[in-house]
Design an enzyme around this catalytic site. Structure first.
Site, short mmCIF file in Angstrom:
data_model
loop_
_atom_site.label_atom_id
_atom_site.label_comp_id
_atom_site.label_asym_id
_atom_site.label_seq_id
_atom_site.Cartn_x
_atom_site.Cartn_y
_atom_site.Cartn_z
CE1 TYR A 53 -4.04 -1.67 -0.44
CE2 TYR A 53 -3.05 -3.23 1.08
CZ TYR A 53 -4.02 -2.92 0.14
OH TYR A 53 -4.96 -3.84 -0.21
CG HIS A 109 -14.10 -1.48 -1.58
ND1 HIS A 109 -14.13 -2.01 -2.85
CD2 HIS A 109 -15.19 -1.97 -0.95
CE1 HIS A 109 -15.19 -2.80 -2.97
NE2 HIS A 109 -15.85 -2.79 -1.84
CB CYS A 122 -8.36 4.73 18.83
SG CYS A 122 -7.71 6.24 18.12
P1 NAD Z 1 -11.86 -5.23 -11.69
O1 NAD Z 1 -10.39 -5.16 -11.94
O2 NAD Z 1 -12.43 -6.47 -11.14
O3 NAD Z 1 -12.63 -4.94 -13.06
C1 NAD Z 1 -12.23 -3.88 -13.91
C2 NAD Z 1 -13.33 -3.67 -14.93
O4 NAD Z 1 -13.05 -2.46 -15.61
C3 NAD Z 1 -13.44 -4.76 -15.98
O5 NAD Z 1 -14.81 -5.12 -16.11
C4 NAD Z 1 -12.95 -4.08 -17.27
O6 NAD Z 1 -13.68 -4.49 -18.43
C5 NAD Z 1 -13.23 -2.64 -16.98
N1 NAD Z 1 -12.30 -1.72 -17.64
C6 NAD Z 1 -10.94 -1.80 -17.74
N2 NAD Z 1 -10.46 -0.72 -18.37
C7 NAD Z 1 -11.52 0.06 -18.66
C8 NAD Z 1 -11.68 1.32 -19.31
N3 NAD Z 1 -10.63 2.00 -19.81
N4 NAD Z 1 -12.93 1.83 -19.45
C9 NAD Z 1 -14.02 1.17 -18.96
N5 NAD Z 1 -13.93 -0.03 -18.34
C10 NAD Z 1 -12.70 -0.56 -18.19
O7 NAD Z 1 -12.20 -3.97 -10.78
P2 NAD Z 1 -13.36 -3.74 -9.70
O8 NAD Z 1 -14.63 -4.35 -10.18
O9 NAD Z 1 -13.31 -2.30 -9.36
O10 NAD Z 1 -12.95 -4.59 -8.41
C11 NAD Z 1 -11.65 -4.59 -7.92
C12 NAD Z 1 -11.47 -4.12 -6.49
O11 NAD Z 1 -10.13 -3.64 -6.48
C13 NAD Z 1 -12.31 -2.98 -6.02
O12 NAD Z 1 -12.82 -3.34 -4.81
C14 NAD Z 1 -11.35 -1.78 -5.84
O13 NAD Z 1 -11.43 -1.28 -4.53
C15 NAD Z 1 -9.97 -2.35 -5.95
N6 NAD Z 1 -9.06 -1.63 -6.88
C16 NAD Z 1 -9.05 -0.27 -6.90
C17 NAD Z 1 -8.22 0.41 -7.78
C18 NAD Z 1 -8.22 1.91 -7.75
O14 NAD Z 1 -8.47 2.49 -6.70
N7 NAD Z 1 -7.99 2.57 -8.89
C19 NAD Z 1 -7.39 -0.30 -8.66
C20 NAD Z 1 -7.41 -1.71 -8.60
C21 NAD Z 1 -8.26 -2.35 -7.71
#
Ligand code: NAD
Length: 238
Positions: A53, A109, A122
């Site tokens: 992280y 999240h 806390c």
């Molecule tokens: P996921 O990785 O499971 O799914 C990503 C989705 O985004 C896919 O369906 C894909 O088709 C779509 N996608 C990819 N590029 C795209 C674009 N340019 N335009 C439109 N759609 C696009 O992600 P999720 O469903 O968010 O679940 C993953 C978990 O991971 C979440 O809980 C999140 O908190 C965490 N996460 C967060 C981040 C961040 O904060 N940016 C990054 C990675 C994971």
């Protein structure tokens, strides 16, 4: 509660250079996520988890919002009561495009630039920007001196903001899904019970029943967003 609920996931930030979890080349492939994102990760793999992280937080510093964040933020500013911006993302790209993280975006999240006291009684949160957790008060809570942790919901932990998500759905008339595989938060029931809905992902996902949506856009969020915003504004103007 808002009439229009926009739920986003990692895909909305992909074009800003932040890896998604599940797409090819995403974080699942690079890291053993079972070691760093589970409820017991801090107990079993503390250094690895904090380091993961710390790196994600540092990477965020030079990332910029893309066209999708910008248009959605403008829409929220234009219709503050009618639009709910809800994201599974822990990045701050909606905030970098002008929204307030406390009042204008709901992070389901957690939030990468925040840390939280591990002592449950806390549980205070602190904004630390892009620095390593140990660089902020030596990784200890300024109030009670307990260890700090990333303010991120790990798999298997309670997600208090899910209650706000269901509250937002109580009045939802128009549901928009952008950039989520639906594997963590199921979207099918929400689409089924909302009169108007749009799905935007790069491709079909096995967790999402696309036929439940009124409109499906399999393209980049930056390419779909103008049409999505136009549909919402047309709806709100009627
Ligand atoms: P996921 O990785 O499971 O799914 C990503 C989705 O985004 C896919 O369906 C894909 O088709 C779509 N996608 C990819 N590029 C795209 C674009 N340019 N335009 C439109 N759609 C696009 O992600 P999720 O469903 O968010 O679940 C993953 C978990 O991971 C979440 O809980 C999140 O908190 C965490 N996460 C967060 C981040 C961040 O904060 N940016 C990054 C990675 C994971």
């Amino acid at each position: 509660m808002a009439k229009v609920v926009i739920l986003s996931g990692a895909g909305v930030s992909a074009e800003s250079g932040i890896s998604t979890f599940r797409d090819s080349g995403g974080l699942w492939e690079e890291y053993d996520v079972s070691l760093i994102c589970q409820a017991d990760s801090l107990d079993k793999n503390e250094d690895l988890t904090l380091d993961f992280y710390d790196k994600r937080r540092a990477e965020l510093e030079d990332k910029q919002p893309n066209y999708a964040h910008k248009l959605l933020s403008e829409l929220k500013k234009k219709y503050p009561q009618d639009i709910a911006i809800i994201t599974q993302n822990v990045d701050n790209l909606f905030e970098k495009s002008g929204l307030d993280s406390n009042t204008e975006v709901l992070h389901l999240h957690g939030f990468l630039t925040q840390v939280r006291c591990r002592n449950y009684s806390c549980a205070q949160t602190f904004e630390i920007g892009y620095q390593k957790i140990e660089s902020f008060n030596e990784g200890l809570c300024p109030t009670c001196q307990s260890k700090l942790r990333p303010d991120i919901i790990f798999f298997g932990e309670a997600a208090p903001m899910y209650e706000r998500l269901s509250q937002e759905f109580s009045d939802c008339e128009f549901f928009v899904v952008i950039g989520t595989s639906g594997a963590v938060i199921g979207v099918n029931a929400m689409a089924q019970f909302t009169p108007n809905s749009i799905l935007n992902n790069l491709e079909p996902s096995e967790s999402i029943e696309a036929s439940l949506f009124n409109k499906v856009l399999y393209e980049k969020a930056s390419e779909a967003i103008a049409e999505i915003v136009e549909d919402i504004e047309t709806y709100l103007g009627e």
